[in-house]
Design a protein around this motif. Structure first.
Motif, mmCIF file in Angstrom:
data_model
loop_
_atom_site.group_PDB
_atom_site.id
_atom_site.type_symbol
_atom_site.label_atom_id
_atom_site.label_comp_id
_atom_site.label_asym_id
_atom_site.label_seq_id
_atom_site.Cartn_x
_atom_site.Cartn_y
_atom_site.Cartn_z
ATOM 1 N N ASN A 35 0.842 -1.193 0.000
ATOM 2 C CA ASN A 35 0.000 0.000 0.000
ATOM 3 C C ASN A 35 0.880 1.246 0.000
ATOM 4 O O ASN A 35 2.101 1.164 0.180
ATOM 5 C CB ASN A 35 -0.961 0.006 1.190
ATOM 6 C CG ASN A 35 -0.225 -0.069 2.523
ATOM 7 O OD1 ASN A 35 0.623 0.768 2.823
ATOM 8 N ND2 ASN A 35 -0.540 -1.103 3.307
ATOM 9 N N LEU A 36 0.251 2.415 -0.181
ATOM 10 C CA LEU A 36 0.999 3.664 -0.313
ATOM 11 C C LEU A 36 1.766 4.017 0.953
ATOM 12 O O LEU A 36 2.896 4.513 0.888
ATOM 13 C CB LEU A 36 0.043 4.811 -0.662
ATOM 14 C CG LEU A 36 -0.471 4.859 -2.112
ATOM 15 C CD1 LEU A 36 -1.489 5.990 -2.265
ATOM 16 C CD2 LEU A 36 0.677 5.071 -3.084
ATOM 17 N N ALA A 37 1.184 3.790 2.119
ATOM 18 C CA ALA A 37 1.857 4.141 3.363
ATOM 19 C C ALA A 37 3.158 3.365 3.519
ATOM 20 O O ALA A 37 4.204 3.930 3.881
ATOM 21 C CB ALA A 37 0.934 3.876 4.544
ATOM 22 N N GLU A 38 3.115 2.086 3.218
ATOM 23 C CA GLU A 38 4.319 1.262 3.325
ATOM 24 C C GLU A 38 5.343 1.655 2.276
ATOM 25 O O GLU A 38 6.554 1.670 2.535
ATOM 26 C CB GLU A 38 3.939 -0.218 3.169
ATOM 27 C CG GLU A 38 3.055 -0.725 4.294
ATOM 28 C CD GLU A 38 2.412 -2.061 3.954
ATOM 29 O OE1 GLU A 38 2.672 -2.567 2.836
ATOM 30 O OE2 GLU A 38 1.655 -2.581 4.788
ATOM 31 N N GLU A 39 4.842 1.998 1.109
ATOM 32 C CA GLU A 39 5.732 2.415 0.020
ATOM 33 C C GLU A 39 6.521 3.668 0.406
ATOM 34 O O GLU A 39 7.739 3.743 0.218
ATOM 35 C CB GLU A 39 4.881 2.686 -1.221
ATOM 36 C CG GLU A 39 5.643 3.107 -2.453
ATOM 37 C CD GLU A 39 4.717 3.380 -3.629
ATOM 38 O OE1 GLU A 39 5.196 4.001 -4.597
ATOM 39 O OE2 GLU A 39 3.534 2.994 -3.577
#
Length: 782
Positions: free
Chosen positions: A644-648
Motif C-alpha cells: 500500500n501507499l503508506a508502506e511504500e
C-alpha cells in the motif's frame, strides 16, 4: 604578466580560498614576485615543474612553460609542504606522439615500460580494485544490518542493468578487429591502458583501473567498446593526424599547442582573467566552473551552419551545455568583445518553460559572468526567456492595428482584440461548448477536445489555414486518426465556433497566441527581432512556437540552432520542422552519445523504459538510443514493491535517510506523477524528520537536502539521488488521459508517458529508487 591553466585535480582546500586567490592573482600579474617563492625541484622527472608558496603549510605544484611572448603556468594541485615536493618530483608533462595531446604522467612513462613492467602494473591495479570491492561490500553489508526494514514490504530488488555486459571489453574489441597495437598506433593510447582493456573481464571496472590515465584515453576506450570505430573516436575527440609533433626534446611551444586541443580540454582549463579565477575558488568544482565541454560538443559549439543547425542526443549528453556555450560564442562574436562603435549581435536563448529559462540564465552567469545581456527583446546582446513569455511580450507591446491585422490573417475574423491566454481547463470547456453549438455528427474519439485541439494546432494553425476549402485538401502529417471529407467539414464547423468564442472572450490558446505574434512580427516593415535563435528542449515546442521563431529571425547562416531529444517529448505532438522553413538534415545535425550525468546502471534502466517504441526527431528520421553510454559506475537501481501507499513511502523515507547518512552532501529528488500528491508527500516526509522543500526551481533544488516535485517539474534538473514514488499501474498512465481517444492518440499519450518516466529516471546522477504499491506501472522495464 602570465597566463594560467588548471588541471582537473586542482582543489581548493577549506580555509585556503583567500590565500590561493591571492597567490594566483600575484602569479598572473608578476611571476617573478619574490613572495611567490616559485622554485624548481631538484632531481625531478620534469625540468619544467615548479612549486609556489601559498602559505607556511601549503604549496602549489605547477609547470612553467614559455610561449612566444609570455609565461604560462599549469597548476596541478595545492598540497601540504612535503606532499607538494613529493608530487613535484614524480609528475611530468609530455605530448602524446600520436594524438598531439598534452598530458600528465604520475609514474614511469608508459612507453618506456617493458612488457614485464606493464603486466606487473596491470596486476597491481587489479589487486587494488579487488581490495576496494571487498571493502565496499563489507561496508554495504554492515549498513544493511543496521537498517530497519519495513516488515510489510513485499520485496526490494536491485534491478539488473537493462543491457547486461556479457562480453569482456577485450573480446568486444577483438571481434571488431581491434588490437592493442592498433589502439596504440592510431589513437596514441598508452600500453598500460591497452593492456588493461584487453585483460579486464568487466567494462564497469575500466573507470577504476584507468583512474590514472588521461580522461581522453578512457573516453576513447569506452567509445570503442560501445561500438564506435577508430575514425568516429578520432572525430569525436578532434584528433587530427597533422597535429602530432614528434621530436626528441618536446619544446614548450609543442606542449602549449597540445594544451589547446579539444581532447586536452577534458583535463585542463584555461583561466583567462581574475573573474574566472574567482569562479574557481567560489565553486570549488572544476567541471561546474567551466561547464564541462567534451571535444564532440566543442565541435558543435564552434560549427558554422549555412542555415539552421541541430544537436540531438539522450538525457545527460550535454545538449543544454552546447546551447549555452553556443549562445555565448554567438553573442560575443565567437568569444571576441565588440570593437568600439559596434554592438553585440541580437541573440535569443529560449526554452519551453520559465523555470528552465531561469536555469539557463543561471548557467550562463557561471559560464560568462560578463555576457552582454540585452535590455529587452530584440536589443543588442543575449535575451534569455521562456518561449511563451516572449510570445506574450510581443503581443503585449503590439499596436492595436497590428493585432487586428494578425487576427484577420490568422483566424479570418475582423475584430479588435488584446489577446490573453486560455488555460487548458477553460479550453476543454470551450471545445465542449463548440461541439454542442456546431451540432455535428462525429464518433466519440473525433469529438474529443484533445483530438480537436491537436488538429487545430498541428494542421490548421501550422498550415495557416483560414478557409474550409483549404482544410478539406490539406495534408495532415503526423495525425494518426484519419478524417474523411464529411468528417473534415464537421470538424471545421466545430473549429469555426471555437475560434469565434475565443475572439469574443479575448482569450486564446498558447498555439494561437504564438501564431498571432508571428504574424505581428512578419507584417512589420523592419529588421527581424534577432540575428540568431537558440532553442533548448526543442522537442516540446508546438507548431505555433515554430511559426513564431521562424518569424523572429531571417533565413541565413546560423539563424536557428536547436537542441532536442525525441525521447524526452512530454508535451505536444511530433512535428517535422521543414514545414516551417527550418531544415537540419544531413550535416546540419550532430549527435551526442556520451552521458555525463547518469551512472551506466541508471542509464541502462532509463533507456530500457523506451524499448519497443519508435522515436522520430524533428527531421522525421528515426532517433535511436544505440551507442549511448556513460563512463560513470554506481549501484544498480532499487525497485521497491509494497502492498500500500503508506508502506511504500515508509520504505522511501528509510532509503533517503540511509543515502543522507552515507553522503551528507547528497541532494535527493523525490518525483511523483501528480501535483495532488506533492503536498501530501512533503507533509509525510517532514513528519518523518526529513528536511524537505517543495520546489521546481533549479537553484532551490540544488541547495535543498530533499526536494519534492512532479516528474514534469523535474525536467532539466538533476539530483545525486532520486526516488520515483508511486509508479503504479493506476498512476502511469492515468485512465482519464486515454478516455475517449482514438487508437493513434492513445499510442501518442502512452509514448509521452513513457518519455516522462525516462526523463524522471534520468534525473538521477548516482542512485535511483523506484517504488510501487499494488501493481507496478506497465511502463516500467520487465
Amino acid at each position: 604578466m602570465a597566463q594560467l591553466t588548471l588541471h582537473k585535480r586542482f582543489t581548493v582546500r577549506d580555509g585556503l580560498d583567500k590565500p590561493i586567490m591571492a597567490f594566483m592573482q600575484k602569479l598572473m600579474a608578476d611571476p617573478t614576485n619574490p613572495s611567490l617563492h616559485v622554485e624548481p625541484i631538484n632531481n625531478s622527472r620534469d625540468k619544467r615543474v615548479r612549486t609556489g608558496r601559498i602559505n607556511k603549510q601549503y604549496r602549489a605544484v605547477m609547470f612553467e612553460l614559455t610561449g612566444h611572448n609570455d609565461k604560462h603556468f599549469v597548476l596541478i594541485d595545492v598540497c601540504n609542504h612535503d606532499e607538494a615536493y613529493e608530487l613535484a618530483a614524480t609528475v611530468s608533462m609530455r605530448s602524446n606522439p600520436v594524438s598531439g595531446v598534452t598530458q600528465l604522467s604520475f609514474a614511469e612513462t608508459p612507453s618506456a615500460l617493458s612488457s614485464v613492467d606493464i603486466s606487473a602494473e596491470v596486476e597491481s591495479r587489479a589487486k587494488k580494485l579487488a581490495a576496494e570491492k571487498i571493502a565496499a561490500a563489507a561496508v554495504a553489508e554492515a549498513a544493511a544490518d543496521a537498517t530497519d526494514v519495513v516488515d510489510t514490504v513485499d520485496s526490494v530488488d536491485a534491478v539488473a542493468p537493462a543491457v547486461s555486459i556479457s562480453d569482456s571489453p577485450g573480446k568486444v574489441l577483438t571481434e571488431a578487429g581491434l588490437t592493442q597495437a592498433i589502439l596504440e598506433e592510431q589513437l596514441g593510447i598508452s600500453p598500460v591502458a591497452t593492456a588493461v582493456v584487453f585483460a579486464v573481464d568487466d567494462e564497469r571496472d575500466l573507470d577504476s583501473l584507468l583512474a590514472d590515465s588521461p580522461q581522453w584515453e578512457l573516453d576513447a576506450i569506452l567509445s570503442l567498446v560501445a561500438g564506435f570505430s577508430i575514425e568516429q573516436v578520432r572525430h569525436d575527440l578532434s584528433i587530427e593526424d597533422t597535429l602530432a609533433t614528434k621530436q626528441p626534446e618536446e619544446s614548450d611551444e609543442v606542449l602549449l599547442e597540445g594544451l589547446h586541443t579539444p581532447a586536452a580540454a577534458m583535463e585542463f582549463a584555461y583561466a583567462p582573467d581574475e573573474d574566472a579565477l574567482k569562479a574557481i575558488i567560489e565553486t570549488r568544482d572544476f567541471n561546474a566552473w567551466r561547464i564541462f565541454v567534451h571535444p564532440s560538443q566543442k565541435a558543435v559549439i564552434d560549427a558554422n551552419f549555412s542555415g539552421s543547425g541541430r544537436v540531438f542526443g539522450g538525457a545527460g549528453t550535454g545538449k543544454t551545455v552546447v546551447a549555452i556555450h553556443r549562445a555565448n560564442e554567438l553573442v560575443t562574436r565567437r568569444g571576441q568583445a565588440p570593437t568600439l562603435g559596434q554592438h553585440s549581435p541580437r541573440v535569443l536563448l529560449t526554452t519551453y518553460t520559465r523555470t528552465l529559462s531561469e536555469s539557463l540564465k543561471s548557467q550562463m552567469n557561471v559560464l560568462n559572468p560578463r555576457f552582454p545581456e540585452a535590455s529587452t527583446q530584440g536589443a543588442p546582446g543575449l535575451w534569455i526567456s521562456g518561449i511563451d513569455s516572449l510570445v506574450f511580450r510581443v503581443l503585449k507591446y503590439a499596436r492595436n492595428d497590428e493585432l487586428a491585422a494578425a487576427v484577420q490573417e490568422v483566424l479570418g475574423i475582423e475584430a479588435s482584440v488584446r489577446p490573453g491566454p486560455l488555460d487548458s481547463r477553460d479550453e476543454q470547456e470551450i471545445w465542449e461548448q463548440s461541439l454542442t453549438l456546431a451540432a455535428v455528427e462525429l464518433v466519440p474519439e473525433k469529438a474529443n477536445p484533445e483530438f480537436l485541439s491537436q488538429e487545430y494546432s498541428t494542421v490548421v494553425l501550422a498550415g495557416g489555414i483560414t478557409q474550409q476549402a483549404d482544410y478539406l485538401r490539406v495534408p495532415r502529417p503526423g495525425r494518426g486518426t484519419s478524417l474523411n471529407r464529411r468528417e473534415r467539414k464537421a470538424v471545421w464547423k466545430v473549429m469555426e465556433v471555437f475560434t469565434k468564442k475565443c475572439v469574443s472572450q479575448d482569450r486564446f490558446t498558447w498555439p494561437m497566441l504564438a501564431v498571432l505574434a508571428a504574424e505581428v512580427l512578419t507584417n512589420r516593415d523592419q529588421p527581424k527581432l534577432f540575428d540568431h535563435v537558440i532553442i533548448d528542449e526543442a522537442q516540446d515546442f508546438h507548431a505555433g512556437h515554430w511559426r513564431f521563431l521562424r518569424a523572429c529571425v531571417a533565413e541565413g547562416p546560423n539563424d536557428i540552432f536547436l537542441a532536442e531529444d525525441s525521447h524526452q517529448r512530454i508535451y505536444g505532438q511530433r512535428l517535422v520542422l521543414s514545414r516551417f522553413g527550418i531544415s537540419t538534415r544531413g550535416r546540419a545535425s550532430r549527435r551526442l552519445s556520451l552521458n555525463y550525468r547518469t551512472t551506466a546502471q541508471n542509464l541502462d534502466y532509463a533507456v530500457a523504459i523506451l524499448d519497443g517504441q519508435l522515436w522520430h526527431g524533428s527531421t522525421d528520421e528515426l532517433d535511436s538510443t544505440v551507442g549511448y553510454r556513460s563512463s560513470r559506475q554506481g549501484p544498480a537501481p532499487i525497485l521497491a514493491r509494497a502492498s500500500n501507499l503508506a508502506e511504500e513511502r515508509s520504505l522511501a523515507i528509510e532509503q533517503i535517510k540511509q543515502w543522507l547518512e552515507e553522503s551528507p552532501d547528497a541532494h535527493v529528488g523525490v518525483l511523483t506523477r501528480t501535483k495532488f500528491l506533492v503536498k501530501q508527500i512533503v507533509a509525510q516526509f517532514r513528519e518523518a524528520g526529513l528536511n524537505v522543500v517543495e520546489t521546481r526551481q533549479a537553484t532551490a533544488a540544488a541547495e535543498a537536502e530533499v526536494s519534492v516535485m512532479t516528474m514534469h517539474s523535474a525536467k532539466g534538473l538533476e539530483f545525486t539521488h532520486v526516488v520515483l514514488l508511486d509508479v503504479n499501474e493506476n498512476s502511469m498512465p492515468r485512465d482519464y488521459q486515454l478516455h475517449g481517444l482514438g487508437e493513434a492518440e492513445v499510442a501518442d499519450v502512452l509514448q509521452r508517458e513513457r518519455a516522462l518516466l525516462y526523463v524522471a529516471a534520468s534525473r538521477a546522477r548516482d542512485a535511483l529508487m523506484i517504488t510501487t504499491s499494488d501493481r507496478p506501472s506497465t511502463l516500467l522495464p520487465a
